[in-house]
Design a protein around this motif. Structure first.
Motif, short mmCIF file in Angstrom:
data_model
loop_
_atom_site.label_atom_id
_atom_site.label_comp_id
_atom_site.label_asym_id
_atom_site.label_seq_id
_atom_site.Cartn_x
_atom_site.Cartn_y
_atom_site.Cartn_z
N PHE A 188 0.82 -1.22 0.00
CA PHE A 188 0.00 0.00 0.00
C PHE A 188 0.85 1.27 0.00
CE2 PHE A 188 0.40 -1.63 4.35
CZ PHE A 188 0.94 -0.53 5.00
N PHE A 189 2.18 1.13 -0.05
CA PHE A 189 3.09 2.27 -0.18
C PHE A 189 4.34 1.79 -0.92
CE2 PHE A 189 4.94 0.04 3.27
CZ PHE A 189 6.23 0.50 3.47
N CYS A 190 5.25 2.72 -1.17
CA CYS A 190 6.47 2.36 -1.90
C CYS A 190 7.42 1.61 -0.98
CB CYS A 190 7.13 3.63 -2.46
SG CYS A 190 6.32 4.27 -3.92
N ASP A 191 7.16 0.36 -0.83
CA ASP A 191 7.93 -0.53 0.06
C ASP A 191 9.24 -0.92 -0.64
OD1 ASP A 191 8.75 -2.42 1.92
OD2 ASP A 191 7.51 -3.99 1.04
N ARG A 192 10.36 -0.72 0.06
CA ARG A 192 11.67 -0.99 -0.54
C ARG A 192 11.83 -2.45 -0.92
NH1 ARG A 192 16.47 1.03 2.97
NH2 ARG A 192 15.88 -0.73 4.30
N GLY A 193 11.37 -3.36 -0.09
CA GLY A 193 11.49 -4.78 -0.39
C GLY A 193 10.79 -5.15 -1.68
N GLN A 194 9.60 -4.60 -1.89
CA GLN A 194 8.85 -4.89 -3.11
C GLN A 194 9.46 -4.20 -4.33
OE1 GLN A 194 6.36 -7.24 -3.15
NE2 GLN A 194 7.14 -7.48 -1.07
N LEU A 195 10.06 -3.02 -4.11
CA LEU A 195 10.74 -2.33 -5.22
C LEU A 195 11.94 -3.14 -5.69
CD1 LEU A 195 10.62 1.36 -3.93
CD2 LEU A 195 9.50 0.49 -5.99
N LEU A 196 12.68 -3.72 -4.75
CA LEU A 196 13.84 -4.54 -5.12
C LEU A 196 13.40 -5.76 -5.93
CD1 LEU A 196 15.88 -4.45 -1.78
CD2 LEU A 196 16.40 -3.24 -3.91
N LYS A 197 12.21 -6.27 -5.65
CA LYS A 197 11.67 -7.40 -6.41
C LYS A 197 11.45 -7.05 -7.88
CE LYS A 197 9.10 -10.62 -3.48
NZ LYS A 197 7.75 -11.11 -3.15
N LEU A 198 11.15 -5.77 -8.14
CA LEU A 198 10.83 -5.34 -9.51
C LEU A 198 12.08 -5.09 -10.34
CD1 LEU A 198 7.96 -2.78 -8.75
CD2 LEU A 198 7.79 -5.24 -9.16
N SER A 199 13.24 -5.06 -9.71
CA SER A 199 14.47 -4.75 -10.42
C SER A 199 14.97 -5.94 -11.23
CB SER A 199 15.55 -4.30 -9.44
OG SER A 199 16.78 -4.14 -10.10
N CYS A 200 15.52 -5.64 -12.41
CA CYS A 200 16.14 -6.71 -13.20
C CYS A 200 17.65 -6.78 -12.94
CB CYS A 200 15.87 -6.49 -14.70
SG CYS A 200 16.25 -4.85 -15.28
N ASN A 201 18.14 -5.93 -12.01
CA ASN A 201 19.55 -6.01 -11.59
C ASN A 201 19.73 -7.09 -10.54
OD1 ASN A 201 18.82 -2.83 -11.90
ND2 ASN A 201 20.78 -3.33 -12.88
N ASN A 202 20.97 -7.48 -10.32
CA ASN A 202 21.29 -8.39 -9.22
C ASN A 202 21.33 -7.56 -7.93
OD1 ASN A 202 22.41 -10.12 -7.32
ND2 ASN A 202 23.76 -11.11 -8.80
N THR A 203 20.40 -7.82 -7.02
CA THR A 203 20.26 -6.97 -5.83
C THR A 203 20.87 -7.59 -4.57
OG1 THR A 203 18.09 -7.94 -5.34
CG2 THR A 203 18.12 -5.96 -6.72
N LEU A 204 21.59 -8.70 -4.70
CA LEU A 204 22.12 -9.38 -3.51
C LEU A 204 23.06 -8.49 -2.70
CD1 LEU A 204 22.84 -13.01 -4.80
CD2 LEU A 204 21.07 -12.28 -3.18
N PHE A 205 23.94 -7.76 -3.39
CA PHE A 205 24.91 -6.91 -2.69
C PHE A 205 24.20 -5.76 -1.97
CE2 PHE A 205 27.74 -3.16 -2.64
CZ PHE A 205 28.72 -3.65 -1.80
N ILE A 206 23.30 -5.09 -2.67
CA ILE A 206 22.61 -3.94 -2.05
C ILE A 206 21.72 -4.41 -0.90
CG2 ILE A 206 20.65 -3.93 -3.68
CD1 ILE A 206 20.62 -0.90 -3.45
N GLU A 207 21.12 -5.59 -1.04
CA GLU A 207 20.30 -6.12 0.05
C GLU A 207 21.15 -6.40 1.28
OE1 GLU A 207 17.30 -9.15 -0.67
OE2 GLU A 207 17.45 -8.74 -2.81
N PHE A 208 22.37 -6.90 1.06
CA PHE A 208 23.28 -7.19 2.18
C PHE A 208 23.69 -5.89 2.88
CE2 PHE A 208 27.68 -7.88 3.76
CZ PHE A 208 27.36 -8.79 4.77
N ILE A 209 24.01 -4.85 2.09
CA ILE A 209 24.39 -3.55 2.67
C ILE A 209 23.22 -2.95 3.43
CG2 ILE A 209 25.15 -1.19 2.15
CD1 ILE A 209 27.31 -3.32 1.78
N LEU A 210 22.01 -3.03 2.86
CA LEU A 210 20.81 -2.50 3.53
C LEU A 210 20.55 -3.26 4.83
CD1 LEU A 210 18.43 -2.00 0.48
CD2 LEU A 210 19.63 -0.23 1.77
#
Length: 314
Positions: A177-199
């Motif tokens: 119901f809002f711009c949730d970061r976890g759901q935004l990362l799901k929409l990315s076609c980039n590899n988000t493993l590194f940024i998820e670890f830093i976050l």
């Protein structure tokens, strides 16, 4: 669905599943919660400012905590209420999505910094009462609040910037119901493993950076209270910390489930429920926790109401 090489310039918030009748019921429920949150926290701020008996560090911090609760819930809930009235998905621009996520995370980080400071304040009040006014003077309190606000907003600049540097090419439908970061990362076609670890590491730093001094403070507070010989003395000492301790348990508990997890792209339903606890339930409970069992505040509240009634009669 977006093309492989394109990135979203706007997003659609999926909101809550269910029928139109369910949406109307949710609207009424959340509108009630939001109204009580605004009124309750505004009353706290006004009473603290109006009554000289509440001109102490604890109530000074409480007024800023109430302001944060108003802002946190106002960043999320009005959009959510509007979304519940619409027949379809709510469209939100990229700029609005960035702003909402940044404010939500920054205000939350500021709140945790302030909660840690409030725990230290309670430690000094209970364990070192003779030097309380010297240590927690007005200058110290003002600087603590300024540092908390500045830290909260500066700390979240990179996480939000890094999130929106990703390319959103899978879809532009956010399953929340809002711009949730976890759901935004799901929409990315980039590899988000590194940024998820830093976050994840940054979330751990914020939460445990304020939780550790809170735990240490309450360890000393409980130890000191247990040494007080009379039961009434122990009860009086604990009553000064009970509200803050209750709020800490609720606030840290919900956010530990929401943010301190290695996998940011958690299940949408899990994120939705945890986000509701953080943005709707906790701000709603704040006025109830800090005022109903606080005799000093309730006495000040009654006196202010009496003065207002006398002014209206005159």
């Amino acid at each position: 669905m977006l093309g492989n090489q394109s990135s979203a310039t706007e997003f659609y918030l999926l909101g809550f599943p269910g029928s139109k009748d369910l949406h109307h019921l949710l609207f009424a429920t959340f509108f009630f919660f939001y109204s009580v949150t605004l009124m309750g926290n505004m009353v706290i701020i006004l009473i603290v400012c109006a009554d000289k008996r509440l001109q102490s560090p604890m109530y000074f911090f409480l007024s800023h905590l109430s302001a944060l609760e108003i802002l946190v819930t106002s960043v999320i809930v009005p959009v959510m209420l509007w979304e519940l009235l619409l027949p379809g998905m709510l469209t939100i621009s990229l700029a609005a999505c960035v702003t909402q996520l940044f404010l939500y995370l920054s205000l939350g980080t500021t709140e945790f910094a302030l909660l840690g400071a409030m725990a230290v304040d309670r430690y000094v009040a209970v364990c070192n009462p003779l030097r309380y006014n010297v240590i927690m003077n007005s200058r110290t309190c003002i600087w603590v609040v300024i540092v908390s606000w500045v830290f909260g907003f500066l700390f979240e600049i990179w996480p939000v910037y890094a999130t929106f540097q990703l390319t959103f090419c899978k879809s532009n439908v956010v399953n929340n119901f809002f711009c949730d970061r976890g759901q935004l990362l799901k929409l990315s076609c980039n590899n988000t493993l590194f940024i998820e670890f830093i976050l994840f590491l940054m979330a751990v730093f914020v939460l445990f950076g304020s939780l550790i001094p809170t735990i240490i403070s309450y360890t000393y507070i409980i130890s000191t209270i247990l040494k007080i010989p009379s039961a009434s003395g122990r009860r009086k000492a604990f009553s000064t910390c009970a509200s803050h301790f209750t709020f800490v348990v609720i606030g840290y508990g919900t956010c530990l489930f929401l943010y301190v997890k290695p996998k940011q792209t958690q299940a949408a339903d899990y994120n939705r429920v945890a986000s509701l606890l953080v943005s709707v339930v906790t701000p709603f409970l704040n006025p109830l926790i800090f005022t109903l069992r606080n005799d000093k505040f309730m006495e000040a509240f009654r006196d202010v109401v009496k003065r207002c009634c006398q002014l209206l009669r005159d």
